[in-house]
Design an enzyme around this catalytic site. Structure first.
Site, PDB file in Angstrom:
ATOM      1  N   PHE A   1       0.659  -0.816   0.137  1.00 31.90           N
ATOM      2  CA  PHE A   1       0.284  -0.389  -0.195  1.00 31.90           C
ATOM      3  C   PHE A   1       0.561   1.426  -0.106  1.00 31.90           C
ATOM      4  CE2 PHE A   1       0.375  -1.709   4.647  1.00 31.90           C
ATOM      5  CZ  PHE A   1       0.656  -0.419   4.821  1.00 31.90           C
TER       6      PHE A   1
ATOM      7  N   ARG B   1      -3.304   7.866  20.811  1.00 36.18           N
ATOM      8  CA  ARG B   1      -3.527   6.674  19.982  1.00 36.18           C
ATOM      9  C   ARG B   1      -5.042   6.097  20.106  1.00 36.18           C
ATOM     10  NH1 ARG B   1      -0.132   4.874  15.864  1.00 36.18           N
ATOM     11  NH2 ARG B   1      -0.982   2.231  15.774  1.00 36.18           N
TER      12      ARG B   1
ATOM     13  N   ARG C   1     -11.323   7.811  14.923  1.00 38.62           N
ATOM     14  CA  ARG C   1     -11.031   6.871  13.433  1.00 38.62           C
ATOM     15  C   ARG C   1     -13.050   6.511  12.872  1.00 38.62           C
ATOM     16  NH1 ARG C   1      -5.323   4.553  13.732  1.00 38.62           N
ATOM     17  NH2 ARG C   1      -4.730   6.151  12.093  1.00 38.62           N
TER      18      ARG C   1
ATOM     19  N   ASN D   1      -8.068   7.398   6.431  1.00 39.18           N
ATOM     20  CA  ASN D   1      -8.584   6.457   8.085  1.00 39.18           C
ATOM     21  C   ASN D   1      -8.167   8.773   8.852  1.00 39.18           C
ATOM     22  OD1 ASN D   1      -5.629   7.198   8.508  1.00 39.18           O
ATOM     23  ND2 ASN D   1      -5.645   4.748   9.507  1.00 39.18           N
TER      24      ASN D   1
ATOM     25  N   HIS E   1      -2.734  11.025  11.873  1.00 41.42           N
ATOM     26  CA  HIS E   1      -2.030   9.838  12.089  1.00 41.42           C
ATOM     27  C   HIS E   1      -1.623   9.670  13.677  1.00 41.42           C
ATOM     28  CE1 HIS E   1       2.272   7.911  12.029  1.00 41.42           C
ATOM     29  NE2 HIS E   1       2.719   9.123  12.995  1.00 41.42           N
TER      30      HIS E   1
HETATM   31  P1  GDP Z   1      -1.053   3.149  12.465  1.00 42.88           P
HETATM   32  O1  GDP Z   1      -0.246   3.718  13.051  1.00 42.88           O
HETATM   33  O2  GDP Z   1      -2.536   3.688  12.946  1.00 42.88           O
HETATM   34  O3  GDP Z   1      -1.621   4.702  11.253  1.00 42.88           O
HETATM   35  O4  GDP Z   1      -1.069   2.007  10.726  1.00 42.88           O
HETATM   36  P2  GDP Z   1       0.686   1.773  10.602  1.00 42.88           P
HETATM   37  O5  GDP Z   1       1.593   2.183  10.653  1.00 42.88           O
HETATM   38  O6  GDP Z   1       0.441   0.463  10.098  1.00 42.88           O
HETATM   39  O7  GDP Z   1       0.157   2.617   8.765  1.00 42.88           O
HETATM   40  C1  GDP Z   1       0.149   3.828   7.950  1.00 42.88           C
HETATM   41  C2  GDP Z   1      -1.256   4.430   7.516  1.00 42.88           C
HETATM   42  O8  GDP Z   1      -1.054   3.154   6.245  1.00 42.88           O
HETATM   43  C3  GDP Z   1      -2.292   4.442   8.110  1.00 42.88           C
HETATM   44  O9  GDP Z   1      -2.567   5.322   8.935  1.00 42.88           O
HETATM   45  C4  GDP Z   1      -3.007   3.670   6.696  1.00 42.88           C
HETATM   46  O10 GDP Z   1      -3.203   5.202   6.109  1.00 42.88           O
HETATM   47  C5  GDP Z   1      -1.882   3.394   5.936  1.00 42.88           C
HETATM   48  N1  GDP Z   1      -2.558   1.695   5.972  1.00 42.88           N
HETATM   49  C6  GDP Z   1      -2.494   0.725   6.681  1.00 42.88           C
HETATM   50  N2  GDP Z   1      -2.562  -0.631   5.894  1.00 42.88           N
HETATM   51  C7  GDP Z   1      -3.062  -0.205   5.540  1.00 42.88           C
HETATM   52  C8  GDP Z   1      -4.195  -0.806   4.648  1.00 42.88           C
HETATM   53  O11 GDP Z   1      -3.740  -2.267   4.913  1.00 42.88           O
HETATM   54  N3  GDP Z   1      -3.979  -0.759   2.887  1.00 42.88           N
HETATM   55  C9  GDP Z   1      -4.150   0.511   2.443  1.00 42.88           C
HETATM   56  N4  GDP Z   1      -4.605   1.250   1.429  1.00 42.88           N
HETATM   57  N5  GDP Z   1      -3.272   1.598   3.850  1.00 42.88           N
HETATM   58  C10 GDP Z   1      -3.272   1.123   4.953  1.00 42.88           C
END
Ligand code: GDP
Length: 137
Positions: A57, A85, A102, A112, A115
């Site tokens: 992604f 968070r 969210r 979403n 951040h």
């Molecule tokens: P966060 O810490 O909750 O923001 O999550 P992560 O660090 O795992 O991912 C960073 C950002 O990437 C997320 O906030 C989403 O905007 C995006 N993201 C995470 N997982 C996915 C996924 O499986 N698919 C897509 N399209 N975007 C994702």
């Protein structure tokens, strides 16, 4: 006291939700130590999310983050990282608890709304990505 980096992402800014989200931040007891509006370039978005380079992604995520302006904040509170968070809720809004930002504002796992840093080391790096030390005295 602890600091964390918060971003109101382009999907939320575009829908004029920044004000409501910032109100929720203040209502939760955070102090806003710094704040700016910035429209990231693709390269700047890739730099911010460098840890996710190689994930399927990553191209879509960095296109999204560069698609419009964001509002970036440094929040301060006891346990600010986990407190923010918790207020944001799970990454995937389908799994986010009722009452979280969210759950209320995200459109998809990618779009979403917000951040938040996930650990003290990443908070320090992420705060330094957007703000100079002199902005945070
Ligand atoms: P966060 O810490 O909750 O923001 O999550 P992560 O660090 O795992 O991912 C960073 C950002 O990437 C997320 O906030 C989403 O905007 C995006 N993201 C995470 N997982 C996915 C996924 O499986 N698919 C897509 N399209 N975007 C994702």
């Amino acid at each position: 006291m602890e600091r964390t980096l918060a971003i109101v992402k382009p999907d939320a800014v575009e829908r004029r939700l920044a004000g409501q989200i910032i109100q929720r931040i203040e209502d939760a007891g955070f102090e806003i130590r710094a704040m700016r509006r910035i429209h990231l370039s693709k390269r700047q978005a890739e730099g911010f999310y460098a840890v996710h380079r190689g994930r399927p992604f990553f191209p879509s995520l960095t296109d999204f983050m560069a698609s419009g302006p964001t509002v970036v904040l440094v929040l301060e509170a006891p346990d600010a990282i986990s407190k923010w968070r918790t207020l944001m809720g799970a990454t995937d809004p389908a799994k986010a608890e009722a009452g979280t930002l969210r759950k209320e504002f995200a459109q998809s796992i990618e779009r979403n709304a917000t951040h938040g840093s996930d650990a003290p080391e990443t908070a320090a790096v992420e705060i330094g990505y957007f703000f100079a030390g002199i902005d945070l005295i």
